[in-house]
Write a protein that holds these residues in place. Structure first.
Motif, PDB file in Angstrom:
ATOM      1  N   LEU A  19      -6.326  -2.844   2.444  1.00 26.73           N
ATOM      2  CA  LEU A  19      -6.329  -1.390   2.545  1.00 26.73           C
ATOM      3  C   LEU A  19      -6.812  -0.697   1.275  1.00 26.73           C
ATOM      4  N   GLN A  20      -6.569  -1.287   0.107  1.00 29.53           N
ATOM      5  CA  GLN A  20      -6.722  -0.540  -1.149  1.00 29.53           C
ATOM      6  C   GLN A  20      -7.766  -1.060  -2.122  1.00 29.53           C
ATOM      7  N   LYS A  21      -8.150  -2.322  -2.013  1.00 29.00           N
ATOM      8  CA  LYS A  21      -8.997  -2.920  -3.043  1.00 29.00           C
ATOM      9  C   LYS A  21     -10.311  -2.175  -3.244  1.00 29.00           C
ATOM     10  N   ALA A  22     -10.893  -1.678  -2.160  1.00 26.97           N
ATOM     11  CA  ALA A  22     -12.202  -1.008  -2.249  1.00 26.97           C
ATOM     12  C   ALA A  22     -12.144   0.279  -3.053  1.00 26.97           C
ATOM     13  N   TYR A  23     -10.946   0.807  -3.290  1.00 26.76           N
ATOM     14  CA  TYR A  23     -10.820   2.120  -3.927  1.00 26.76           C
ATOM     15  C   TYR A  23     -10.219   2.049  -5.335  1.00 26.76           C
ATOM     16  N   PHE A 146      -3.199   3.379   0.258  1.00 25.74           N
ATOM     17  CA  PHE A 146      -3.030   2.669   1.525  1.00 25.74           C
ATOM     18  C   PHE A 146      -3.452   3.508   2.732  1.00 25.74           C
ATOM     19  N   HIS A 147      -3.593   4.821   2.540  1.00 25.22           N
ATOM     20  CA  HIS A 147      -3.937   5.746   3.615  1.00 25.22           C
ATOM     21  C   HIS A 147      -5.440   6.058   3.651  1.00 25.22           C
ATOM     22  N   LEU A 148      -6.155   5.714   2.592  1.00 21.98           N
ATOM     23  CA  LEU A 148      -7.545   6.142   2.448  1.00 21.98           C
ATOM     24  C   LEU A 148      -8.482   5.571   3.508  1.00 21.98           C
ATOM     25  N   SER A 167      -4.528   8.526  -4.969  1.00 20.76           N
ATOM     26  CA  SER A 167      -3.495   9.109  -5.827  1.00 20.76           C
ATOM     27  C   SER A 167      -2.478   8.080  -6.275  1.00 20.76           C
ATOM     28  N   ASP A 168      -2.349   6.999  -5.538  1.00 21.64           N
ATOM     29  CA  ASP A 168      -1.370   5.961  -5.879  1.00 21.64           C
ATOM     30  C   ASP A 168      -1.696   4.705  -5.078  1.00 21.64           C
ATOM     31  N   TYR A 169      -1.097   3.603  -5.481  1.00 19.29           N
ATOM     32  CA  TYR A 169      -1.230   2.340  -4.761  1.00 19.29           C
ATOM     33  C   TYR A 169       0.167   1.768  -4.509  1.00 19.29           C
ATOM     34  N   ILE A 170       0.293   0.992  -3.447  1.00 26.43           N
ATOM     35  CA  ILE A 170       1.539   0.275  -3.232  1.00 26.43           C
ATOM     36  C   ILE A 170       1.246  -1.210  -3.079  1.00 26.43           C
ATOM     37  N   ASP A 171       2.232  -2.014  -3.371  1.00 27.24           N
ATOM     38  CA  ASP A 171       2.084  -3.461  -3.278  1.00 27.24           C
ATOM     39  C   ASP A 171       3.466  -4.048  -3.015  1.00 27.24           C
ATOM     40  N   THR A 172       3.501  -5.292  -2.626  1.00 28.65           N
ATOM     41  CA  THR A 172       4.770  -5.982  -2.439  1.00 28.65           C
ATOM     42  C   THR A 172       4.885  -7.096  -3.469  1.00 28.65           C
ATOM     43  N   LYS A 173       6.079  -7.633  -3.598  1.00 30.84           N
ATOM     44  CA  LYS A 173       6.330  -8.715  -4.535  1.00 30.84           C
ATOM     45  C   LYS A 173       6.712  -9.970  -3.755  1.00 30.84           C
ATOM     46  N   ILE A 174       6.057 -11.068  -4.084  1.00 34.15           N
ATOM     47  CA  ILE A 174       6.384 -12.321  -3.423  1.00 34.15           C
ATOM     48  C   ILE A 174       7.756 -12.785  -3.902  1.00 34.15           C
ATOM     49  N   THR A 175       8.670 -12.968  -2.981  1.00 38.39           N
ATOM     50  CA  THR A 175      10.033 -13.386  -3.310  1.00 38.39           C
ATOM     51  C   THR A 175      10.442 -14.566  -2.437  1.00 38.39           C
ATOM     52  N   VAL A 176      11.412 -15.310  -2.916  1.00 38.92           N
ATOM     53  CA  VAL A 176      11.927 -16.441  -2.143  1.00 38.92           C
ATOM     54  C   VAL A 176      12.676 -15.943  -0.920  1.00 38.92           C
ATOM     55  N   ASN A 179      13.506  -9.139   1.253  1.00 40.43           N
ATOM     56  CA  ASN A 179      14.256  -7.990   0.739  1.00 40.43           C
ATOM     57  C   ASN A 179      13.758  -6.692   1.361  1.00 40.43           C
ATOM     58  N   SER A 180      14.556  -5.640   1.208  1.00 38.22           N
ATOM     59  CA  SER A 180      14.259  -4.362   1.860  1.00 38.22           C
ATOM     60  C   SER A 180      13.025  -3.691   1.272  1.00 38.22           C
ATOM     61  N   TYR A 181      12.756  -3.885  -0.027  1.00 36.39           N
ATOM     62  CA  TYR A 181      11.576  -3.296  -0.668  1.00 36.39           C
ATOM     63  C   TYR A 181      10.308  -3.767   0.040  1.00 36.39           C
ATOM     64  N   ASN A 182      10.183  -5.072   0.198  1.00 35.69           N
ATOM     65  CA  ASN A 182       9.004  -5.617   0.863  1.00 35.69           C
ATOM     66  C   ASN A 182       8.900  -5.159   2.309  1.00 35.69           C
ATOM     67  N   CYS A 183      10.034  -5.112   2.994  1.00 37.56           N
ATOM     68  CA  CYS A 183      10.032  -4.683   4.393  1.00 37.56           C
ATOM     69  C   CYS A 183       9.545  -3.241   4.537  1.00 37.56           C
ATOM     70  N   ALA A 184      10.044  -2.365   3.651  1.00 36.01           N
ATOM     71  CA  ALA A 184       9.696  -0.946   3.746  1.00 36.01           C
ATOM     72  C   ALA A 184       8.215  -0.719   3.503  1.00 36.01           C
ATOM     73  N   PHE A 185       7.680  -1.293   2.419  1.00 35.21           N
ATOM     74  CA  PHE A 185       6.285  -1.026   2.079  1.00 35.21           C
ATOM     75  C   PHE A 185       5.319  -1.755   3.009  1.00 35.21           C
ATOM     76  N   THR A 186       5.709  -2.913   3.487  1.00 40.43           N
ATOM     77  CA  THR A 186       4.858  -3.597   4.459  1.00 40.43           C
ATOM     78  C   THR A 186       4.779  -2.809   5.755  1.00 40.43           C
ATOM     79  N   SER A 187       5.893  -2.198   6.156  1.00 41.73           N
ATOM     80  CA  SER A 187       5.882  -1.399   7.390  1.00 41.73           C
ATOM     81  C   SER A 187       4.927  -0.208   7.263  1.00 41.73           C
ATOM     82  N   PHE A 188       4.886   0.450   6.061  1.00 43.81           N
ATOM     83  CA  PHE A 188       3.930   1.538   5.843  1.00 43.81           C
ATOM     84  C   PHE A 188       2.505   1.054   6.095  1.00 43.81           C
ATOM     85  N   MET A 189       2.194  -0.118   5.531  1.00 46.84           N
ATOM     86  CA  MET A 189       0.821  -0.607   5.592  1.00 46.84           C
ATOM     87  C   MET A 189       0.453  -1.132   6.972  1.00 46.84           C
TER      88      MET A 189
END
Length: 212
Positions: A19-23, A146-148, A167-176, A179-189
């Motif tokens: 979603l974001q690399k091109a920008y 992520f919206h562009l 205006s901003d970028y979002i990303d997730t963190k690879i975890t064992v 977690n809720s952080y990854n779930c929330a931001f992945t759902s946006f994308m």
């Protein structure tokens, strides 16, 4: 497996790149002409009867303000078009944006409002009509990274090819463990991915009508 892929950040990491690399290199444009900055809203928060732009909107306001001053420093005229009705029955999102931008030092005379749209499709549809009346040399589109991709597709559907300005970028963190952080931001994308597929489908079916 899908739940694990969402919760541990793996799926989000792949989606964020798509979603974001091109920008990632588009936040320093070469400014040589009169411009209009289109800022897309991110919703309204109405908490205890106090209306404010949603938390995702503030980075867009800051980015629009920064770009406006960069254009003016290059001695070019600039107008900011704020787009969005939002989910409020009292104050439009565009009006909340206008007040915020004035508070950040943008002259009211350089702000115009599109306060009828309730989604990105309508942002593009209604803003394109106003942009053709303004006849700017350059149009910049300010929204979250992520919206562009989806927003640009829709503006191009209505005959406008803006310069992307994330205006901003979002990303997730690879975890064992998931977690809720990854779930929330992945759902946006993932919502954006579905929206992009929808845009292409509607365009193929002739349902996205350009209003040139």
């Amino acid at each position: 497996m899908l739940i694990v892929g969402i919760g541990n950040g793996f799926l989000g990491k792949i989606t964020a790149q798509y979603l974001q690399k091109a920008y990632t290199g588009t936040a320093n444009p070469n400014i040589t002409s009169p411009s209009i900055i289109v800022v897309l809203g991110g919703g309204i928060t109405d908490f205890n009867t106090i209306e404010q732009p949603h938390i995702t909107s503030y980075s867009r306001l800051v980015a629009a303000c920064r770009l406006y001053h960069k254009i003016r420093e290059n001695k070019q005229p600039c107008t900011i078009l704020v787009s969005g009705k939002g989910n409020s029955h009292k104050t439009s999102e565009a009006e909340l944006f206008r007040k915020a931008l004035i508070g950040m030092g943008i002259p009211d005379s350089d702000i115009i409002k599109e306060d009828s749209s309730e989604n990105t499709y309508q942002n593009a549809k209604y803003s394109s009509v106003m942009l053709r009346k303004q006849m700017p040399s350059q149009v910049y589109l300010v929204t979250s990274g992520f919206h562009l991709k989806r927003a640009l597709l829709l503006f191009e559907t209505f005959g406008i090819k803006p310069v992307p300005y994330p205006s901003d970028y979002i990303d997730t963190k690879i975890t064992v463990f998931p977690n809720s952080y990854n779930c929330a931001f992945t759902s946006f994308m993932l919502k954006e991915l579905i929206g992009i597929v929808q845009v292409h489908f509607y365009t193929t079916m002739g349902l996205n009508k350009s209003e040139k």
